[in-house]
Enzyme design. Sequence first.
Site, PDB file in Angstrom:
ATOM      1  N   ALA A   1       6.783 -25.593 -26.432  1.00  6.72           N
ATOM      2  CA  ALA A   1       5.619 -26.481 -26.688  1.00  6.72           C
ATOM      3  C   ALA A   1       6.211 -27.991 -26.996  1.00  6.72           C
ATOM      4  O   ALA A   1       7.379 -28.207 -27.174  1.00  6.72           O
ATOM      5  CB  ALA A   1       4.774 -26.327 -27.587  1.00  6.72           C
ATOM      6  N   LYS A   2       5.506 -28.989 -26.752  1.00  4.16           N
ATOM      7  CA  LYS A   2       5.835 -30.393 -27.008  1.00  4.16           C
ATOM      8  C   LYS A   2       6.390 -30.490 -28.402  1.00  4.16           C
ATOM      9  O   LYS A   2       7.454 -31.094 -28.935  1.00  4.16           O
ATOM     10  CB  LYS A   2       4.577 -31.443 -26.975  1.00  4.16           C
ATOM     11  CG  LYS A   2       4.304 -31.410 -25.422  1.00  4.16           C
ATOM     12  CD  LYS A   2       3.006 -32.229 -25.209  1.00  4.16           C
ATOM     13  CE  LYS A   2       2.229 -31.880 -23.919  1.00  4.16           C
ATOM     14  NZ  LYS A   2       1.016 -32.328 -23.872  1.00  4.16           N
TER      15      LYS A   2
END
Length: 287
Positions: A248-249
């Site tokens: 995920a970011k």
Amino acid sequence: MRDVVTRFAPSPTGRLHLGHAYSAVLAHDLARASGGRFLLRIEDIDGTRSRPEHVDAILADLAWLGLEWDGPVLFQSTREDAYAAALARLRAMGLLYPCFCTRAEIAASQSAPHGPEPVYPGTCRALPEAERTARITAGVPHAWRLDMARAVATADTDLMWTDAIAGPVRADPLAQGDVVLARKDALASYHLAVTVDDAAHGVTHVVRGADLFAATDVHRLLQALLGLPTPLYHHHALLVGPDGQRLAKRNDAPTLESVRLRGEDGRALADRLRAGGAGIGIAPQSA
Ligand code: GLU
């Protein structure tokens, strides 16, 4: 059988990473496997966080991966009227109420830390009508929430949906509380926009990450209330890196753009993703 229509629906609030590419490849290939259509929808309802340069990077990333979409790029920022019409319909059914709470107030009301979106305690549901009107007239910023218990009672149907991997699912939208449908700071909430648009765009198969599995319960309810068809869902496992962490970011996953600008072959990368991340140190998270 209807022609298959899938979509990739990124939010242009940051650059894409490998997890997005995996989702896009799966959605693209599912459509192509049956001569169907693959749509690209930019989910830019959030005017403060969406950026045109992220849109440009998304288009360049997809072209580099060899994923061609059909028809024009669809932008949620142009769909205000459709969201307003859906909200008006739900309001006329008596299912929405204005919520004046701030994020901080909602967080403070939680006895234990929850997921990223705490379940709303229902504070504003009980406000008298005169108080609501007074605050709205005074210009107090507000969102509109779905009165979930009332909505489920109104839908009065078995809220079933089907996941291609998990099989038939009985939706339990009550578990998510009174979700926001119209935000203070955006055209609509994710739940409303995605449900209205998947129907408007004729999407038959929704391919997206397993992190949105529970959100589908809310979407299924909205479909019942708004008289919209229910697509087939395909929630794929999220990719994890060698450390087992989700790409995920927030985990500083490399962006597709950085890999692209390094001169790597995007089509070869797409093929490795098709093989479940083989050879690039990532794998779908096991259940
Ligand atoms: N726009 C959402 C996101 O980027 C995905 C929406 C969906 O696939 O339903 O997380």
